[in-house]
Scaffold this motif. Structure first.
Motif, short mmCIF file in Angstrom:
data_model
loop_
_atom_site.label_atom_id
_atom_site.label_comp_id
_atom_site.label_asym_id
_atom_site.label_seq_id
_atom_site.Cartn_x
_atom_site.Cartn_y
_atom_site.Cartn_z
N MET A 1 12.45 41.54 -0.75
CA MET A 1 11.10 41.00 -0.86
C MET A 1 10.55 40.86 0.56
N THR A 2 9.52 41.64 0.88
CA THR A 2 8.99 41.63 2.25
C THR A 2 7.67 40.88 2.38
N ASP A 3 6.95 40.68 1.29
CA ASP A 3 5.69 39.97 1.34
C ASP A 3 5.95 38.48 1.56
N THR A 4 5.40 37.93 2.65
CA THR A 4 5.68 36.55 3.03
C THR A 4 5.29 35.56 1.94
N LYS A 5 4.09 35.69 1.39
CA LYS A 5 3.65 34.75 0.36
C LYS A 5 4.53 34.84 -0.88
N ALA A 6 4.87 36.04 -1.28
CA ALA A 6 5.73 36.20 -2.46
C ALA A 6 7.11 35.58 -2.22
N ARG A 7 7.64 35.77 -1.01
CA ARG A 7 8.96 35.20 -0.69
C ARG A 7 8.91 33.67 -0.72
N LEU A 8 7.88 33.10 -0.09
CA LEU A 8 7.75 31.65 -0.09
C LEU A 8 7.58 31.10 -1.50
N HIS A 9 6.77 31.78 -2.30
CA HIS A 9 6.54 31.35 -3.67
C HIS A 9 7.84 31.42 -4.47
N LEU A 112 -5.31 31.98 -3.35
CA LEU A 112 -5.66 31.81 -1.94
C LEU A 112 -4.76 32.63 -1.03
N GLY A 113 -5.29 32.98 0.13
CA GLY A 113 -4.47 33.62 1.14
C GLY A 113 -3.67 32.58 1.90
N LEU A 114 -2.61 33.01 2.56
CA LEU A 114 -1.78 32.07 3.31
C LEU A 114 -2.55 31.32 4.39
N ASP A 115 -3.62 31.93 4.89
CA ASP A 115 -4.41 31.28 5.95
C ASP A 115 -5.54 30.41 5.40
N ALA A 116 -5.60 30.23 4.07
CA ALA A 116 -6.65 29.38 3.47
C ALA A 116 -6.53 27.97 4.04
N PRO A 117 -7.65 27.40 4.47
CA PRO A 117 -7.61 26.08 5.11
C PRO A 117 -7.55 24.93 4.11
N GLY A 118 -7.01 23.84 4.58
CA GLY A 118 -6.97 22.61 3.81
C GLY A 118 -6.97 21.43 4.75
N THR A 119 -7.13 20.25 4.19
CA THR A 119 -7.10 19.02 4.98
C THR A 119 -6.27 17.99 4.25
N VAL A 120 -5.34 17.38 4.97
CA VAL A 120 -4.50 16.33 4.40
C VAL A 120 -5.14 15.00 4.77
N HIS A 133 -0.19 28.30 3.85
CA HIS A 133 1.14 28.66 4.34
C HIS A 133 1.93 27.40 4.71
N GLN A 134 1.34 26.54 5.50
CA GLN A 134 2.01 25.32 5.92
C GLN A 134 2.37 24.43 4.72
N MET A 135 1.48 24.38 3.74
CA MET A 135 1.72 23.52 2.58
C MET A 135 2.82 24.07 1.68
N ILE A 136 2.91 25.38 1.56
CA ILE A 136 4.02 25.95 0.77
C ILE A 136 5.34 25.65 1.46
N VAL A 137 5.39 25.86 2.77
CA VAL A 137 6.63 25.57 3.52
C VAL A 137 6.98 24.09 3.38
N LEU A 138 5.99 23.22 3.51
CA LEU A 138 6.23 21.78 3.35
C LEU A 138 6.81 21.49 1.97
#
Length: 195
Positions: A1-9, A112-120, A133-138
């Protein structure tokens, strides 16, 4: 699996399934019973991580869940309401809530794309701006962290161990082998303490 988002998911899904597997086959008492001095219990861990995921992969990314649980209230009636399940709360409802959060989060990740913004909003302003991306890793980290708690709690309840039903990751050994192993660890700890 080489797609970063797919791997994280994929990794997030595996962590969720592993956590929920820790509940399999247990009755209501064992699902809820406090196993540590701070009250850590299996169903409470699921309730807690469901709320965390609803926040970080929902609210933070502008996609709040449509069914916030009562323990999301700004002024809960008591501390730690997300870490245990009251007798009148159904274990099936807690598990269903967690699965609905999964579906909501999965839709967010897909949309959403991995670079989609959010605010905590509950983080300090200087670190509140994040990405999907950061939120999936978290969430992978949080789910695995609480999954580790569940590993220990389940082992204390009935000795069940492992990542999933078909893989425990531990050396092969019977009851006698494990008793001897634990005894060797105890002796090593005592010798180290006596130095």
């Amino acid at each position: 699996m080489t797609d970063t988002k797919a791997r994280l998911h994929h990794d997030l899904r595996n962590a969720r399934e592993s956590l929920l597997w820790k509940l399999d086959g247990l009755g209501e008492y064992d699902l809820r019973r406090p196993m540590t001095p701070t009250g850590t219990n299996l169903l409470g861990l699921v309730k807690h991580i469901g709320g965390i995921e609803a926040g970080y992969l929902g609210e933070v990314l502008g996609r709040p869940v449509a069914y916030p649980p009562p323990w999301f209230a700004d002024d809960p009636d008591e501390p730690n309401t997300d870490m245990w399940v009251r007798a009148e709360e159904s274990s099936a409802d807690v598990i269903d809530f967690y699965r609905r959060v999964w579906a909501h989060s999965d839709a967010t990740i897909d949309a959403l794309g991995l670079d989609a913004p959010g605010t905590v909003p509950w983080w300090p302003a200087e670190s509140a701006d994040v990405t999907l991306h950061q939120m999936i890793v978290l969430m992978i980290g949080e789910t695995n962290r609480h999954g580790g708690h569940a590993d220990i709690v389940r082992e204390l309840i009935d000795g069940t161990v492992g990542l999933r039903p078909d893989f425990n990751g531990l050396p092969e050994g019977g009851e006698a082998w494990w008793a001897d192993y634990r005894n060797r660890l105890e002796q090593s700890a005592r010798r180290a303490a006596g130095r």
